[in-house]
Design a protein around this motif. Sequence first.
Motif, short mmCIF file in Angstrom:
data_model
loop_
_atom_site.label_atom_id
_atom_site.label_comp_id
_atom_site.label_asym_id
_atom_site.label_seq_id
_atom_site.Cartn_x
_atom_site.Cartn_y
_atom_site.Cartn_z
N ARG A 188 0.84 -1.20 0.00
CA ARG A 188 0.00 0.00 0.00
C ARG A 188 0.87 1.25 0.00
N GLU A 189 1.99 1.19 0.72
CA GLU A 189 2.91 2.32 0.72
C GLU A 189 3.57 2.49 -0.65
N LEU A 190 4.01 1.38 -1.25
CA LEU A 190 4.63 1.46 -2.56
C LEU A 190 3.61 1.85 -3.63
N ALA A 191 2.38 1.42 -3.48
CA ALA A 191 1.33 1.79 -4.44
C ALA A 191 1.10 3.29 -4.43
N ALA A 192 1.09 3.88 -3.24
CA ALA A 192 0.91 5.33 -3.15
C ALA A 192 2.09 6.06 -3.78
N ARG A 193 3.28 5.55 -3.55
CA ARG A 193 4.48 6.15 -4.14
C ARG A 193 4.41 6.09 -5.66
N ALA A 194 4.01 4.92 -6.18
CA ALA A 194 3.92 4.74 -7.62
C ALA A 194 2.84 5.65 -8.22
N ALA A 195 1.72 5.80 -7.53
CA ALA A 195 0.65 6.67 -8.02
C ALA A 195 1.14 8.10 -8.15
N ASP A 196 1.92 8.54 -7.19
CA ASP A 196 2.46 9.90 -7.23
C ASP A 196 3.37 10.12 -8.43
N GLU A 211 -6.29 -6.68 -1.32
CA GLU A 211 -5.51 -5.89 -0.37
C GLU A 211 -5.04 -4.57 -0.99
N THR A 212 -4.75 -4.60 -2.29
CA THR A 212 -4.31 -3.40 -3.00
C THR A 212 -5.21 -3.27 -4.25
N PRO A 213 -6.39 -2.71 -4.09
CA PRO A 213 -7.36 -2.66 -5.19
C PRO A 213 -7.10 -1.55 -6.21
N ASP A 214 -5.89 -1.01 -6.19
CA ASP A 214 -5.56 0.11 -7.07
C ASP A 214 -5.51 -0.33 -8.54
N ASP A 215 -5.96 0.55 -9.42
CA ASP A 215 -5.95 0.24 -10.85
C ASP A 215 -4.54 0.09 -11.40
N HIS A 216 -3.56 0.71 -10.73
CA HIS A 216 -2.20 0.67 -11.26
C HIS A 216 -1.36 -0.46 -10.65
N ILE A 217 -2.01 -1.42 -9.98
CA ILE A 217 -1.34 -2.62 -9.47
C ILE A 217 -1.82 -3.81 -10.29
N GLY A 218 -0.89 -4.52 -10.93
CA GLY A 218 -1.30 -5.61 -11.81
C GLY A 218 -0.25 -6.69 -11.93
N LEU A 219 -0.15 -7.29 -13.12
CA LEU A 219 0.67 -8.48 -13.34
C LEU A 219 1.71 -8.27 -14.44
N GLU A 220 2.86 -8.89 -14.23
CA GLU A 220 3.81 -9.15 -15.30
C GLU A 220 3.64 -10.65 -15.60
N TRP A 221 2.89 -10.93 -16.63
CA TRP A 221 2.37 -12.28 -16.86
C TRP A 221 3.21 -13.02 -17.89
#
Length: 300
Positions: free
Chosen positions: A129-137, A173-183
């Motif tokens: 969640r902390e890294l997600a916020a950093r990435a969003a910024d 846990e991290t429902p952010d649109d910018h969190i996903g997969l390297e598939w």
Amino acid sequence: MSNPAKSIRIGTMVSATKGGAAKRISEIADLGFESFEPFFWQTTNGQNLAELGKRCREAIGDRDITISTLGMFGNPLEETDIDLQTLEGWKDCIDNAHHFGATCVAGFTGRIRNRPLTDSLPRYRKVWRELAARAADKGVKIAFENCAMDGNWETGDWNIAHNPDAWELIFNETPDDHIGLEWEPCHQMVYLIEPLPQIRKWASKIFHVHGKDATIRWDVIREHGIFGKEKFVFMRTPGFGDSNWTDIISELRLAGWSGSIDIEGWHDPVYHDALEMTGQVHALNYLKTCRGGDFVADPA
């Protein structure tokens, strides 16, 4: 790249851990790769990533080649020295992705070692969640590779994002649109999961694709099973494995996906060491053929 058929680029991964990423890019940029994924293994080794990004872009020069994704592979959930270096590496990659022209940072979620997968969720929630916020910024996407690193649901190391049931948990846990997969299909095939239906279900969460395949030795499975002495699956370079990449790319296109498929080498039991680039160049040309668009007929 003006040809719409080439909205999916074919490239390769380049190790950046020891400082040689720009040099390696300059060495192989004229082989036909259309993208590169510089990646770090556990640590950035204190490199100045802004400067490294500049050198990588200079190595590309005026070629039509992109760097869409950086890789940071390690276990950022635990707190040994190397794990903390991995966590700092994630922060550094997120902060400096733009110097490479990248909009995504990919790697492993990490894991509380040798515990059931669900035991990692509280720590995952705190760290990501902390890294997600950093990435969003920074306007950066985060993509988790679907590699088990020899783990399973009950025990393992490095990563919990290797199973579609786990994806449900971590994206909750991290429902952010910018969190996903390297598939990649390989990491599903080695656990006998059919990869194509995953694209149909999870395409909106696939931010980057690794070009790696697998060969499943069904004759071995029928005689020895999957826990016997005989190896029942090999990781392969695309073009040598079981996957029909024309179907994979077609499913990605049907889902409206565009981006880079970067070849992950170094695993093929035949095309490695002295034959590594022989295998990779074959994979490059094979994937381009599966993608189409390199030979466009006159519509008239």
